[in-house]
Design a protein around this motif. Structure first.
Motif, PDB file in Angstrom:
ATOM      1  N   GLU A 187       0.820  -1.208   0.000  1.00 37.06           N
ATOM      2  CA  GLU A 187       0.000   0.000   0.000  1.00 37.06           C
ATOM      3  C   GLU A 187       0.861   1.269   0.000  1.00 37.06           C
ATOM      4  O   GLU A 187       0.559   2.243  -0.681  1.00 37.06           O
ATOM      5  N   LYS A 188       1.950   1.220   0.753  1.00 38.17           N
ATOM      6  CA  LYS A 188       2.786   2.420   0.903  1.00 38.17           C
ATOM      7  C   LYS A 188       3.754   2.655  -0.268  1.00 38.17           C
ATOM      8  O   LYS A 188       4.475   3.636  -0.290  1.00 38.17           O
ATOM      9  N   ASN A 189       3.752   1.761  -1.241  1.00 38.12           N
ATOM     10  CA  ASN A 189       4.659   1.888  -2.398  1.00 38.12           C
ATOM     11  C   ASN A 189       4.112   2.891  -3.415  1.00 38.12           C
ATOM     12  O   ASN A 189       3.017   2.724  -3.943  1.00 38.12           O
ATOM     13  N   ASN A 190       4.868   3.954  -3.663  1.00 40.56           N
ATOM     14  CA  ASN A 190       4.414   4.931  -4.663  1.00 40.56           C
ATOM     15  C   ASN A 190       5.304   4.947  -5.895  1.00 40.56           C
ATOM     16  O   ASN A 190       5.216   5.824  -6.743  1.00 40.56           O
ATOM     17  N   GLN A 191       6.174   3.944  -5.971  1.00 43.88           N
ATOM     18  CA  GLN A 191       7.164   3.862  -7.041  1.00 43.88           C
ATOM     19  C   GLN A 191       6.641   3.102  -8.245  1.00 43.88           C
ATOM     20  O   GLN A 191       6.822   3.528  -9.381  1.00 43.88           O
ATOM     21  N   ILE A 192       6.027   1.983  -7.964  1.00 39.76           N
ATOM     22  CA  ILE A 192       5.560   1.126  -9.059  1.00 39.76           C
ATOM     23  C   ILE A 192       4.088   1.439  -9.327  1.00 39.76           C
ATOM     24  O   ILE A 192       3.233   1.244  -8.460  1.00 39.76           O
ATOM     25  N   LYS A 193       3.833   1.949 -10.533  1.00 37.28           N
ATOM     26  CA  LYS A 193       2.447   2.307 -10.840  1.00 37.28           C
ATOM     27  C   LYS A 193       1.831   1.437 -11.919  1.00 37.28           C
ATOM     28  O   LYS A 193       0.626   1.482 -12.151  1.00 37.28           O
ATOM     29  N   ASN A 194       2.668   0.687 -12.587  1.00 40.34           N
ATOM     30  CA  ASN A 194       2.142  -0.225 -13.597  1.00 40.34           C
ATOM     31  C   ASN A 194       3.163  -1.284 -13.975  1.00 40.34           C
ATOM     32  O   ASN A 194       4.275  -1.313 -13.457  1.00 40.34           O
ATOM     33  N   ASP A 241       9.201  -6.424  -4.136  1.00 42.93           N
ATOM     34  CA  ASP A 241       8.522  -5.161  -4.435  1.00 42.93           C
ATOM     35  C   ASP A 241       7.119  -5.372  -5.001  1.00 42.93           C
ATOM     36  O   ASP A 241       6.260  -4.497  -4.891  1.00 42.93           O
ATOM     37  N   ALA A 242       6.920  -6.516  -5.648  1.00 44.36           N
ATOM     38  CA  ALA A 242       5.636  -6.714  -6.320  1.00 44.36           C
ATOM     39  C   ALA A 242       5.307  -8.192  -6.487  1.00 44.36           C
ATOM     40  O   ALA A 242       6.187  -9.057  -6.364  1.00 44.36           O
TER      41      ALA A 242
END
Ligand code: ARG
Length: 231
Positions: free
Chosen positions: A105-112, A161-162
């Motif tokens: 939830e707190k990850n703002n780096q990976i958007k797609n 990360d994902a």
């Protein structure tokens, strides 16, 4: 009722990796297998006159189990792919799906999907999600797990990360209270789930397809769908 005699039914041994809620998983309250796929295959067996023998095993071993005739069919949120179609046959599609990227939830780096290059990704072995991850980043960045739950835990723990996984399973996981995880970007590549059977078992395939068609027509499929997906 007189028509019902005690005729021994043909057994249908069905394999699934029951770590894939809401399709196949163990109900924590009863300890029994449950989910959309489980109820659908139960209904198919009832309709086609089979006695269901449901077995859970690792997802990446399911196709081999079919090929060696250890099982008669697979229902496991399994995507119909050209590669798999070379080795097994699939029923008519029974569910439209797709892949999605999940991050903390707190990850703002990976958007797609395009931003996965160089990132650490957890996947379930043998899945279409694993194949897509391999296209998105180098193999040494990917951690392979036997179950989808394990891949999700790895993400929650911050070790990757994902996660690249089926959209409905990821959405269900988040909805079950895992609010520290979110989905980003588009739902990738339209996929359809099918029931897999060995190439030579053409009669089994026909019976499954006929039953599936009947269940779609008589509303039973819709009932099961609504129970698990709400619409
Ligand atoms: N739909 C994906 C695939 O076919 C993932 C299926 C995983 N299913 C499971 N029961 N674990 O590769």
């Amino acid at each position: 009722e007189t028509g019902k005699q005690d005729v021994a039914k043909t057994k249908l041994v069905v394999g699934a990796d029951a770590t894939f809620a809401p399709f196949e998983f163990t109900d924590p309250a009863t300890g029994k297998y449950t989910g959309f796929d489980v109820e659908l295959i139960q209904a198919i067996c009832e309709e086609a006159g089979y006695e269901l023998d449901f077995r859970s095993m690792g997802f990446d071993g399911l196709i081999a189990a079919l090929q060696t005739n250890q099982i008669d069919a697979v229902i496991s949120g399994m995507t119909i792919t050209e590669d798999r179609k070379k080795i097994v046959n699939f029923s008519e599609p029974y569910y439209k799906s797709g892949l999605v990227v999940a991050v903390q939830e707190k990850n703002n780096q990976i958007k797609n999907f395009d931003e996965l290059q160089g990132k650490k990704i957890a996947v379930q072995s043998g899945t279409t999600g694993a194949l897509h991850a391999e296209k998105a980043t180098s193999k040494d960045k990917i951690t392979y797990f036997t179950s989808s739950d394990q891949a999700m835990l790895e993400l929650k723990n911050g070790a990757v990360d994902a996660v690249v996984m089926d959209y409905p399973v990821t959405a269900y996981f988040i909805q079950q209270g895992n609010k520290d995880v979110k989905m980003v970007g588009e739902i990738l590549s339209a996929e359809e789930y099918g029931i897999a059977v060995p190439k030579e078992k053409t009669e089994t395939l026909e019976k499954i397809n006929t039953a599936l068609k009947t269940l779609k027509e008589n509303g039973k499929y819709g009932e099961i769908y609504k129970k698990w997906f709400g619409e």
